[in-house]
Motif scaffolding. Structure first.
Motif, mmCIF file in Angstrom:
data_model
loop_
_atom_site.group_PDB
_atom_site.id
_atom_site.type_symbol
_atom_site.label_atom_id
_atom_site.label_comp_id
_atom_site.label_asym_id
_atom_site.label_seq_id
_atom_site.Cartn_x
_atom_site.Cartn_y
_atom_site.Cartn_z
ATOM 1 N N MET A 30 -34.185 7.854 40.952
ATOM 2 C CA MET A 30 -35.324 7.657 41.848
ATOM 3 C C MET A 30 -35.555 8.950 42.629
ATOM 4 S SD MET A 30 -33.795 5.786 45.263
ATOM 5 C CE MET A 30 -34.640 4.300 44.971
ATOM 6 N N ALA A 31 -36.767 9.129 43.123
ATOM 7 C CA ALA A 31 -37.067 10.242 44.018
ATOM 8 C C ALA A 31 -37.522 9.654 45.345
ATOM 9 C CB ALA A 31 -38.139 11.144 43.433
ATOM 10 N N ILE A 32 -36.815 9.986 46.408
ATOM 11 C CA ILE A 32 -37.067 9.383 47.724
ATOM 12 C C ILE A 32 -38.105 10.221 48.472
ATOM 13 C CG2 ILE A 32 -36.044 8.680 49.909
ATOM 14 C CD1 ILE A 32 -33.391 8.306 48.410
ATOM 15 N N ASN A 33 -39.255 9.612 48.734
ATOM 16 C CA ASN A 33 -40.313 10.316 49.443
ATOM 17 C C ASN A 33 -40.233 10.098 50.956
ATOM 18 O OD1 ASN A 33 -42.949 11.763 49.595
ATOM 19 N ND2 ASN A 33 -43.597 9.796 50.443
ATOM 20 N N ARG A 34 -39.989 8.860 51.377
ATOM 21 C CA ARG A 34 -39.926 8.542 52.805
ATOM 22 C C ARG A 34 -38.607 7.848 53.108
ATOM 23 N NH1 ARG A 34 -40.406 4.253 56.120
ATOM 24 N NH2 ARG A 34 -40.674 2.896 54.303
ATOM 25 N N PHE A 52 -19.099 6.321 46.308
ATOM 26 C CA PHE A 52 -19.569 6.948 45.079
ATOM 27 C C PHE A 52 -20.564 8.029 45.475
ATOM 28 C CE2 PHE A 52 -22.891 7.224 41.776
ATOM 29 C CZ PHE A 52 -22.106 7.727 40.754
ATOM 30 N N LEU A 53 -20.314 9.257 45.046
ATOM 31 C CA LEU A 53 -21.184 10.377 45.386
ATOM 32 C C LEU A 53 -22.137 10.625 44.225
ATOM 33 C CD1 LEU A 53 -18.518 12.755 46.970
ATOM 34 C CD2 LEU A 53 -19.917 10.993 48.079
ATOM 35 N N PRO A 54 -23.386 10.192 44.334
ATOM 36 C CA PRO A 54 -24.290 10.221 43.180
ATOM 37 C C PRO A 54 -24.755 11.633 42.839
ATOM 38 C CG PRO A 54 -25.482 9.553 45.134
ATOM 39 C CD PRO A 54 -24.031 9.648 45.537
ATOM 40 N N TYR A 55 -24.953 11.864 41.541
ATOM 41 C CA TYR A 55 -25.570 13.119 41.121
ATOM 42 C C TYR A 55 -26.982 13.173 41.701
ATOM 43 C CZ TYR A 55 -27.620 16.799 38.295
ATOM 44 O OH TYR A 55 -28.265 17.945 37.892
ATOM 45 N N THR A 56 -27.304 14.280 42.352
ATOM 46 C CA THR A 56 -28.582 14.410 43.045
ATOM 47 C C THR A 56 -29.173 15.787 42.783
ATOM 48 O OG1 THR A 56 -27.800 12.939 44.809
ATOM 49 C CG2 THR A 56 -29.715 14.299 45.304
ATOM 50 N N GLU A 57 -30.469 15.821 42.550
ATOM 51 C CA GLU A 57 -31.209 17.072 42.449
ATOM 52 C C GLU A 57 -32.215 17.135 43.591
ATOM 53 O OE1 GLU A 57 -31.210 17.570 37.575
ATOM 54 O OE2 GLU A 57 -32.912 16.596 38.574
ATOM 55 N N PHE A 58 -32.658 18.339 43.906
ATOM 56 C CA PHE A 58 -33.742 18.455 44.871
ATOM 57 C C PHE A 58 -34.766 19.466 44.374
ATOM 58 C CE2 PHE A 58 -30.947 21.840 45.957
ATOM 59 C CZ PHE A 58 -31.588 22.755 46.793
ATOM 60 N N ALA A 59 -36.036 19.131 44.620
ATOM 61 C CA ALA A 59 -37.157 19.934 44.127
ATOM 62 C C ALA A 59 -37.786 20.694 45.282
ATOM 63 C CB ALA A 59 -38.188 19.039 43.458
ATOM 64 N N LYS A 60 -37.935 21.991 45.085
ATOM 65 C CA LYS A 60 -38.583 22.866 46.065
ATOM 66 C C LYS A 60 -39.954 23.246 45.501
ATOM 67 C CE LYS A 60 -35.785 26.120 47.653
ATOM 68 N NZ LYS A 60 -34.754 27.195 47.659
ATOM 69 N N PHE A 61 -40.993 22.888 46.242
ATOM 70 C CA PHE A 61 -42.351 23.099 45.764
ATOM 71 C C PHE A 61 -42.889 24.450 46.231
ATOM 72 C CE2 PHE A 61 -41.884 18.438 46.344
ATOM 73 C CZ PHE A 61 -41.928 18.090 45.006
ATOM 74 N N PRO A 62 -43.698 25.102 45.395
ATOM 75 C CA PRO A 62 -44.242 26.401 45.796
ATOM 76 C C PRO A 62 -45.285 26.254 46.892
ATOM 77 C CG PRO A 62 -45.294 25.668 43.771
ATOM 78 C CD PRO A 62 -44.200 24.666 44.082
ATOM 79 N N GLU A 111 -32.082 15.592 55.452
ATOM 80 C CA GLU A 111 -32.164 17.032 55.694
ATOM 81 C C GLU A 111 -33.193 17.685 54.774
ATOM 82 O OE1 GLU A 111 -31.494 20.878 57.070
ATOM 83 O OE2 GLU A 111 -30.791 18.985 57.940
ATOM 84 N N GLN A 112 -33.159 17.325 53.504
ATOM 85 C CA GLN A 112 -34.079 17.948 52.550
ATOM 86 C C GLN A 112 -35.518 17.477 52.747
ATOM 87 O OE1 GLN A 112 -33.126 20.540 50.869
ATOM 88 N NE2 GLN A 112 -31.072 20.217 51.731
ATOM 89 N N ILE A 113 -35.718 16.197 53.043
ATOM 90 C CA ILE A 113 -37.076 15.715 53.327
ATOM 91 C C ILE A 113 -37.661 16.482 54.511
ATOM 92 C CG2 ILE A 113 -38.411 13.757 54.197
ATOM 93 C CD1 ILE A 113 -36.728 11.919 52.471
ATOM 94 N N GLY A 114 -36.835 16.724 55.521
ATOM 95 C CA GLY A 114 -37.296 17.488 56.672
ATOM 96 C C GLY A 114 -37.707 18.903 56.320
ATOM 97 N N ARG A 115 -37.206 19.408 55.196
ATOM 98 C CA ARG A 115 -37.557 20.747 54.727
ATOM 99 C C ARG A 115 -38.654 20.707 53.669
ATOM 100 N NH1 ARG A 115 -33.227 24.380 55.842
ATOM 101 N NH2 ARG A 115 -33.458 25.496 53.865
ATOM 102 N N GLY A 116 -39.216 19.505 53.462
ATOM 103 C CA GLY A 116 -40.313 19.369 52.509
ATOM 104 C C GLY A 116 -39.874 19.311 51.065
ATOM 105 N N ARG A 117 -38.632 18.917 50.831
ATOM 106 C CA ARG A 117 -38.078 18.902 49.474
ATOM 107 C C ARG A 117 -37.795 17.471 49.039
ATOM 108 N NH1 ARG A 117 -34.021 23.946 50.848
ATOM 109 N NH2 ARG A 117 -35.678 25.529 50.975
ATOM 110 N N LEU A 118 -38.061 17.211 47.796
ATOM 111 C CA LEU A 118 -37.926 15.865 47.244
ATOM 112 C C LEU A 118 -36.570 15.727 46.566
ATOM 113 C CD1 LEU A 118 -39.753 13.285 46.866
ATOM 114 C CD2 LEU A 118 -40.225 14.159 44.564
ATOM 115 N N CYS A 119 -35.808 14.706 46.924
ATOM 116 C CA CYS A 119 -34.485 14.473 46.330
ATOM 117 C C CYS A 119 -34.579 13.444 45.216
ATOM 118 C CB CYS A 119 -33.490 14.001 47.380
ATOM 119 S SG CYS A 119 -33.005 15.292 48.544
ATOM 120 N N LEU A 120 -34.005 13.768 44.065
ATOM 121 C CA LEU A 120 -33.909 12.883 42.913
ATOM 122 C C LEU A 120 -32.462 12.401 42.851
ATOM 123 C CD1 LEU A 120 -36.291 14.963 42.366
ATOM 124 C CD2 LEU A 120 -35.971 14.424 39.950
#
Length: 323
Positions: free
Chosen positions: A134-138, A177-187, A100-109
């Motif tokens: 890790m940060a998943i790009n594709r 196991f539900l991993p701690y995850t961050e997501f980055a929104k780029f300007p 979902e986040q990749i589809g919105r152009g956001r990188l998940c860590l």
């Protein structure tokens, strides 16, 4: 949330990715820790200077049993680059959220298990469970493959590793196991070089005011020989964990401090040299620690950190004059 293939940086290929100079093999610490290394490569991909974010490294302190895993403050990422990074709630299978986040152009860590990450071959891959970011790009769910930033590079994994990493092999009876995850929104538009330098300089002032009140390397030196003796009583695998969380974090942190000061201004050249001196000493002492643990002779460790103690005092004094 269907079976889709998507990526944040569409032209990025693990086969042709070139790591940033901060990960060059000739550096004392080509890799530092998974989180800061990941951001170096993400910023490199964005063609933004990762050196700008490193002012926070002057705040590193010794916490009795470790130099903490140093991480760039998320507030600094936003102030310098306009990148907003925050926690992503994981309440479903993690790949659904990532897609979902990749589809919105956001990188998940994502905090993951290096047991399933082939770039850790010889360390964690298929031999030891652990925790890394890790940060998943594709993400190609149907093809069971993904490309990811990790440590100082950009890699891919597939098949059983894909299933294991994302826990797709679990049954309905297995608790996930539900991993701690961050997501980055780029300007939409990144700040210009002048603005980045100005903000970075201001943040160095801010972080310098937050530096330890007492020399952290002196505190470490006071307990280092006794800790080394305790390490010698454990398996040699424990030596690597201890060294990573003490000497490696110390040395890598201050090598990055030197790079930050060099990038910021030639006025900080002398302080940058002292930062690199700390890094050099930490690297040398790591080898001396290995010999001491193997031979169970610890007398030579009493004074080995003194040059780094003096370099920290000198660096902070020089910065106090300039800031």
């Amino acid at each position: 949330m269907g079976l889709i293939m998507a990526s944040v940086f569409r032209d990025l290929d693990p086969a042709t990715h070139k790591s940033h100079a901060l990960h060059a093999s000739e550096r004392m610490w080509p890799e530092t820790n998974c989180y800061i290394d990941l951001w170096i490569e993400v910023l490199n991909t964005l063609r933004l200077p990762p050196e700008a974010m490193l002012g926070f490294t002057v705040t590193l302190d010794f916490e009795g049993d470790q130099f903490p895993f140093f991480k760039v403050p998320l507030e600094d990422l936003e102030a310098i680059y306009g990148i907003r990074c925050t926690e992503l709630a994981i309440y479903d299978e993690v790949h659904h959220h990532v897609a979902e986040q990749i589809g919105r152009g956001r990188l998940c860590l994502v905090e993951t298990d290096p047991f399933f990450m082939p770039d850790t071959r010889g360390l964690g891959y298929r031999c030891e469970h652990g925790k890394t970011t890790m940060a998943i790009n594709r993400l190609d769910i149907a093809g069971r493959s993904l490309d990811y930033f990790h440590n100082g590079g950009f890699f891919s994994l597939s098949g059983e590793d894909f299933d294991g990493l994302l826990q797709l092999q679990l049954t309905e009876e297995d608790p996930p196991f539900l991993p701690y995850t961050e997501f980055a929104k780029f300007p939409e538009k990144a700040p210009g070089e002048s603005a980045i330098r100005q903000t970075s300089r201001q943040l160095l002032d801010f972080h310098f005011c937050r530096r330890p009140t007492a020399n952290p390397i002196r505190a470490f030196a006071a307990v280092f020989p006794a800790q080394a003796e305790a390490v010698a009583e454990r398996s040699f695998g424990f030596f690597h964990k201890y060294a990573f969380n003490t000497l490696r974090q110390l040395g890598a942190n201050f090598e990055l401090t030197g790079s930050h000061l060099d990038w910021l201004s030639a006025d900080f050249a002398e302080a940058a040299g002292e930062a690199r001196r700390i890094s050099e000493v930490a690297k040398s002492v790591q080898f001396q620690l290995a010999r001491a643990v193997t031979r169970k002779k610890f007398e030579q460790l009493q004074m080995v950190l003194e040059p780094a103690v003096d370099a920290w005092d000198s660096m902070m004094g020089l910065l106090a004059q300039k800031l």
